[in-house]
Design a protein around this motif. Sequence first.
Motif, PDB file in Angstrom:
ATOM      1  N   SER A  60       0.837  -1.203   0.000  1.00  0.00           N
ATOM      2  CA  SER A  60       0.000   0.000   0.000  1.00  0.00           C
ATOM      3  C   SER A  60       0.873   1.254   0.000  1.00  0.00           C
ATOM      4  O   SER A  60       2.030   1.236   0.435  1.00  0.00           O
ATOM      5  N   TRP A  61       0.284   2.347  -0.483  1.00  0.00           N
ATOM      6  CA  TRP A  61       0.941   3.644  -0.484  1.00  0.00           C
ATOM      7  C   TRP A  61      -0.105   4.739  -0.596  1.00  0.00           C
ATOM      8  O   TRP A  61      -1.255   4.467  -0.961  1.00  0.00           O
ATOM      9  N   THR A  62       0.279   5.944  -0.269  1.00  0.00           N
ATOM     10  CA  THR A  62      -0.623   7.090  -0.354  1.00  0.00           C
ATOM     11  C   THR A  62      -0.262   7.917  -1.590  1.00  0.00           C
ATOM     12  O   THR A  62       0.922   8.217  -1.830  1.00  0.00           O
ATOM     13  N   GLU A  63      -1.290   8.241  -2.332  1.00  0.00           N
ATOM     14  CA  GLU A  63      -1.106   9.034  -3.550  1.00  0.00           C
ATOM     15  C   GLU A  63      -2.108  10.176  -3.520  1.00  0.00           C
ATOM     16  O   GLU A  63      -3.311   9.955  -3.649  1.00  0.00           O
ATOM     17  N   GLY A  64      -1.605  11.397  -3.321  1.00  0.00           N
ATOM     18  CA  GLY A  64      -2.500  12.527  -3.149  1.00  0.00           C
ATOM     19  C   GLY A  64      -3.281  12.364  -1.857  1.00  0.00           C
ATOM     20  O   GLY A  64      -2.726  12.122  -0.784  1.00  0.00           O
ATOM     21  N   ALA A  65      -4.609  12.474  -1.964  1.00  0.00           N
ATOM     22  CA  ALA A  65      -5.461  12.315  -0.783  1.00  0.00           C
ATOM     23  C   ALA A  65      -5.994  10.901  -0.654  1.00  0.00           C
ATOM     24  O   ALA A  65      -6.777  10.615   0.254  1.00  0.00           O
ATOM     25  N   GLY A  66      -5.591  10.028  -1.568  1.00  0.00           N
ATOM     26  CA  GLY A  66      -6.123   8.672  -1.550  1.00  0.00           C
ATOM     27  C   GLY A  66      -5.076   7.620  -1.227  1.00  0.00           C
ATOM     28  O   GLY A  66      -3.869   7.849  -1.326  1.00  0.00           O
ATOM     29  N   ARG A  67      -5.587   6.475  -0.823  1.00  0.00           N
ATOM     30  CA  ARG A  67      -4.715   5.332  -0.485  1.00  0.00           C
ATOM     31  C   ARG A  67      -4.952   4.229  -1.495  1.00  0.00           C
ATOM     32  O   ARG A  67      -6.093   3.846  -1.767  1.00  0.00           O
TER      33      ARG A  67
END
Length: 375
Positions: A60-67
């Motif tokens: 998993s990773w965070t991209e912008g405001a989403g996961r």
Amino acid sequence: MLSLPGRLYGPGLPGAGVPVEARLDALQLRIGSGDDTRSALLSQLSLRRAGFDQRQLEISWTEGAGRFALLVEDPAAVETLLTQAPASLRGQGEAVHRQRRRDGLYQRIAVSAVVLWVALALIALLLLLAAARPIAGWVAGWVPVRYEQQLGEAVFAHQQRQLQLLDDGAAQHAVQQIGERLTRGSRYRYQWHVARDPSLNAFAIPGGIVVVHSGLISAAADASELAGVLAHEVEHVEQRHSLKALVQQTGLRLLLSTVVGDVGVIGDWAGQLGGLKFSRDSERQADEQGLDRLLAAGFDADGMLRLFAKLDASPGNGAAPPGWLSSHPATPERIARLRQRLEGRPATPMSDRAPAIDWPSVQRDLAADRRPSTD
């Protein structure tokens, strides 16, 4: 570069995710190709176990405001990633790998414990079944005679309703005389009854109540033959075989009901007495001890063998064996064993110690009782 097939979850994607082919190199995780490429630096990635059985791996990773999360389901791909992860992910990979091993060990221990408990429960059940007779014998051994006699009297009171008792006459007196001779010195106060019934049967109730059917008396050629059956039944009482069998079938409930006077429960079990089946050891003991009892009372011990042989040869009513034989099988092997037990002993015709009984008179009395009334 590692190839990681899986499903991608995140903002704007279907709830069930989409199948993707991901690639992992020393710098980043890359998903898709061309304009539809998504990537994340290794420093952004987190690894953890996932799935129902915890055998899958979630990246998993965070991209912008989403996961976003990549679920890797292929076991080979998971194993390859955990063992060959780039240096920046190696610590997380080793931690997940160790956790998987620990969980696998705990799972095996848990499964083994369940299997062990089930096996122990089955073993305990088998031991309980195997020990049911010894336990019943131990319990019966602690029951005071007075309670056993109360139980017998309560059972007889219920059975008496279905019996046509001959309370007087030559047959009843003969059974009384033979029985008293066989039971001298006993701790029980025996009761002897004759029931008007053509079947070849006799049975003993715990506490010393013995019922003999008129058909069995008619089948006996003399008093010693009837004494053989009575001696066998007496030993069932003396050795508490009937009580032990009842305890084995009913547990302590019947005995406790006797103590507190719950006659309803006793009545429910009264009918069980006729269907009691004794073990081979109990039958052998009643045979052998009964034979010794006959000899001690001065009866002709061959009488037991003669009547057993008659019962074994009798066809009964239709295809059914005689009543006494159905619950006390007088097989040729038992007769042969008793005959062998008598070998080497002097012949024992009825002595002066045995009661003098006019057997023809007993037979005439029963024959007269069977004739229809002319009134």
